[in-house]
Design a protein around this motif. Sequence first.
Motif, PDB file in Angstrom:
ATOM      1  N   THR A   4     -15.981  16.031  87.179  1.00  6.17           N
ATOM      2  CA  THR A   4     -16.849  14.841  87.385  1.00  6.17           C
ATOM      3  C   THR A   4     -17.760  15.168  88.278  1.00  6.17           C
ATOM      4  OG1 THR A   4     -15.337  13.716  89.084  1.00  6.17           O
ATOM      5  CG2 THR A   4     -15.099  13.116  87.099  1.00  6.17           C
ATOM      6  N   VAL A   5     -19.171  14.885  88.161  1.00  2.00           N
ATOM      7  CA  VAL A   5     -20.231  15.054  89.010  1.00  2.00           C
ATOM      8  C   VAL A   5     -20.997  13.863  89.498  1.00  2.00           C
ATOM      9  CG1 VAL A   5     -22.476  16.388  89.174  1.00  2.00           C
ATOM     10  CG2 VAL A   5     -20.540  17.212  87.755  1.00  2.00           C
ATOM     11  N   LEU A  17     -25.877  19.977  85.264  1.00  2.00           N
ATOM     12  CA  LEU A  17     -24.662  19.601  84.785  1.00  2.00           C
ATOM     13  C   LEU A  17     -23.842  20.678  84.024  1.00  2.00           C
ATOM     14  CD1 LEU A  17     -25.503  16.011  83.972  1.00  2.00           C
ATOM     15  CD2 LEU A  17     -24.480  16.763  86.173  1.00  2.00           C
ATOM     16  N   GLU A  18     -24.595  21.268  83.234  1.00  7.25           N
ATOM     17  CA  GLU A  18     -23.830  22.273  82.176  1.00  7.25           C
ATOM     18  C   GLU A  18     -23.532  23.627  83.092  1.00  7.25           C
ATOM     19  OE1 GLU A  18     -26.547  23.269  79.143  1.00  7.25           O
ATOM     20  OE2 GLU A  18     -26.407  21.329  78.436  1.00  7.25           O
ATOM     21  N   PHE A  19     -24.288  23.739  84.031  1.00 13.33           N
ATOM     22  CA  PHE A  19     -23.924  25.128  85.079  1.00 13.33           C
ATOM     23  C   PHE A  19     -22.490  24.617  86.034  1.00 13.33           C
ATOM     24  CE2 PHE A  19     -24.030  26.481  89.304  1.00 13.33           C
ATOM     25  CZ  PHE A  19     -24.045  28.012  89.109  1.00 13.33           C
ATOM     26  N   ILE A  20     -22.617  23.510  86.275  1.00 20.50           N
ATOM     27  CA  ILE A  20     -21.404  22.958  87.143  1.00 20.50           C
ATOM     28  C   ILE A  20     -20.220  22.936  86.178  1.00 20.50           C
ATOM     29  CG2 ILE A  20     -20.620  21.007  88.533  1.00 20.50           C
ATOM     30  CD1 ILE A  20     -23.209  20.428  89.409  1.00 20.50           C
ATOM     31  N   ASP A  21     -20.509  22.238  85.091  1.00 22.67           N
ATOM     32  CA  ASP A  21     -19.276  22.275  84.078  1.00 22.67           C
ATOM     33  C   ASP A  21     -18.821  23.695  83.996  1.00 22.67           C
ATOM     34  OD1 ASP A  21     -17.446  20.538  82.474  1.00 22.67           O
ATOM     35  OD2 ASP A  21     -18.380  21.599  80.801  1.00 22.67           O
ATOM     36  N   LYS A  22     -19.627  24.528  83.792  1.00 25.83           N
ATOM     37  CA  LYS A  22     -19.053  26.058  83.363  1.00 25.83           C
ATOM     38  C   LYS A  22     -18.522  26.728  84.322  1.00 25.83           C
ATOM     39  CE  LYS A  22     -21.230  30.489  82.144  1.00 25.83           C
ATOM     40  NZ  LYS A  22     -22.443  31.241  81.979  1.00 25.83           N
ATOM     41  N   LYS A  23     -19.079  26.533  85.572  1.00 22.67           N
ATOM     42  CA  LYS A  23     -18.321  26.888  86.832  1.00 22.67           C
ATOM     43  C   LYS A  23     -17.150  26.282  87.142  1.00 22.67           C
ATOM     44  CE  LYS A  23     -21.422  29.971  88.129  1.00 22.67           C
ATOM     45  NZ  LYS A  23     -20.857  31.438  88.302  1.00 22.67           N
ATOM     46  N   ALA A  24     -17.060  25.214  86.848  1.00 25.13           N
ATOM     47  CA  ALA A  24     -15.750  24.248  87.417  1.00 25.13           C
ATOM     48  C   ALA A  24     -14.681  24.660  86.353  1.00 25.13           C
ATOM     49  CB  ALA A  24     -16.029  22.713  87.205  1.00 25.13           C
ATOM     50  N   LYS A  25     -14.954  25.133  85.151  1.00 25.19           N
ATOM     51  CA  LYS A  25     -14.009  25.466  84.183  1.00 25.19           C
ATOM     52  C   LYS A  25     -13.236  26.759  84.535  1.00 25.19           C
ATOM     53  CE  LYS A  25     -14.472  22.150  81.052  1.00 25.19           C
ATOM     54  NZ  LYS A  25     -13.416  21.192  80.898  1.00 25.19           N
ATOM     55  N   LYS A  26     -14.053  27.405  85.334  1.00 29.16           N
ATOM     56  CA  LYS A  26     -13.159  28.840  86.155  1.00 29.16           C
ATOM     57  C   LYS A  26     -12.161  28.610  86.806  1.00 29.16           C
ATOM     58  CE  LYS A  26     -17.364  31.854  85.441  1.00 29.16           C
ATOM     59  NZ  LYS A  26     -18.320  32.666  86.114  1.00 29.16           N
ATOM     60  N   VAL A  27     -12.206  27.191  87.301  1.00 18.35           N
ATOM     61  CA  VAL A  27     -11.074  26.826  88.395  1.00 18.35           C
ATOM     62  C   VAL A  27      -9.852  26.761  87.680  1.00 18.35           C
ATOM     63  CG1 VAL A  27     -10.162  25.169  89.856  1.00 18.35           C
ATOM     64  CG2 VAL A  27     -12.438  25.766  90.014  1.00 18.35           C
ATOM     65  N   GLU A  28     -10.042  26.373  86.300  1.00 18.94           N
ATOM     66  CA  GLU A  28      -8.782  26.056  85.293  1.00 18.94           C
ATOM     67  C   GLU A  28      -8.086  27.545  85.140  1.00 18.94           C
ATOM     68  OE1 GLU A  28      -7.792  23.128  81.506  1.00 18.94           O
ATOM     69  OE2 GLU A  28      -9.838  24.192  81.723  1.00 18.94           O
ATOM     70  N   THR A  29      -9.002  28.362  84.784  1.00 21.69           N
ATOM     71  CA  THR A  29      -8.327  29.791  84.373  1.00 21.69           C
ATOM     72  C   THR A  29      -7.760  30.380  85.438  1.00 21.69           C
ATOM     73  OG1 THR A  29     -10.607  31.167  85.114  1.00 21.69           O
ATOM     74  CG2 THR A  29     -10.307  30.330  82.740  1.00 21.69           C
ATOM     75  N   LEU A  30      -8.116  29.978  86.791  1.00 27.73           N
ATOM     76  CA  LEU A  30      -7.450  30.543  88.132  1.00 27.73           C
ATOM     77  C   LEU A  30      -6.423  29.695  88.155  1.00 27.73           C
ATOM     78  CD1 LEU A  30     -10.572  31.132  90.404  1.00 27.73           C
ATOM     79  CD2 LEU A  30      -9.389  32.969  89.255  1.00 27.73           C
ATOM     80  N   LEU A  31      -6.470  28.544  88.121  1.00 27.77           N
ATOM     81  CA  LEU A  31      -5.309  27.735  88.501  1.00 27.77           C
ATOM     82  C   LEU A  31      -5.296  26.506  87.424  1.00 27.77           C
ATOM     83  CD1 LEU A  31      -3.490  26.940  91.000  1.00 27.77           C
ATOM     84  CD2 LEU A  31      -5.320  25.412  91.827  1.00 27.77           C
ATOM     85  N   PRO A  32      -4.414  27.009  86.444  1.00 28.45           N
ATOM     86  CA  PRO A  32      -4.232  25.821  85.303  1.00 28.45           C
ATOM     87  C   PRO A  32      -3.431  24.582  85.830  1.00 28.45           C
ATOM     88  CG  PRO A  32      -3.296  28.036  84.728  1.00 28.45           C
ATOM     89  CD  PRO A  32      -3.660  28.158  86.410  1.00 28.45           C
ATOM     90  N   GLN A  33      -2.922  24.674  87.020  1.00 31.66           N
ATOM     91  CA  GLN A  33      -2.231  23.362  87.534  1.00 31.66           C
ATOM     92  C   GLN A  33      -3.222  22.030  87.831  1.00 31.66           C
ATOM     93  OE1 GLN A  33      -1.466  26.465  88.445  1.00 31.66           O
ATOM     94  NE2 GLN A  33       0.672  26.765  88.441  1.00 31.66           N
ATOM     95  N   ALA A  34      -4.467  22.607  88.001  1.00 37.65           N
ATOM     96  CA  ALA A  34      -5.515  21.693  88.571  1.00 37.65           C
ATOM     97  C   ALA A  34      -5.700  20.777  87.544  1.00 37.65           C
ATOM     98  CB  ALA A  34      -6.933  22.438  88.799  1.00 37.65           C
TER      99      ALA A  34
END
Length: 98
Positions: A4-5, A17-34
């Motif tokens: 959410t932004v 918004l697309e930039f933020i979504d793309k960057k935030a999805k990297k968190v999921e690859t680093l931490l799938p528990q997020a």
Amino acid sequence: MEVTVNAVKFKASEALLEFIDKKAKKVETLLPQASKVDVSLKVDKEHDVCNKVADVHVAVAGEDLFASKQCDTFEEAVDNCLDALKHQIEKLKDKWRK
């Protein structure tokens, strides 16, 4: 993972918004528990040069990670927040391994 932004007192562009979504999805690859990433954007003191503030909050079971950065652009601020969060994620993973 939910991203959410919240843009405070302005409307964020689709590109941002697309930039933020793309960057935030990297968190999921680093931490799938997020489970959730909340990004808050605001302009601090409009007359200042370095006035774009990004706050990023990552919700993880039992833990909350947070970073806040102020830069010339929102993109730079979000990038810097995610860099700081990467360090926090590594520390959290080390904690879980012990």
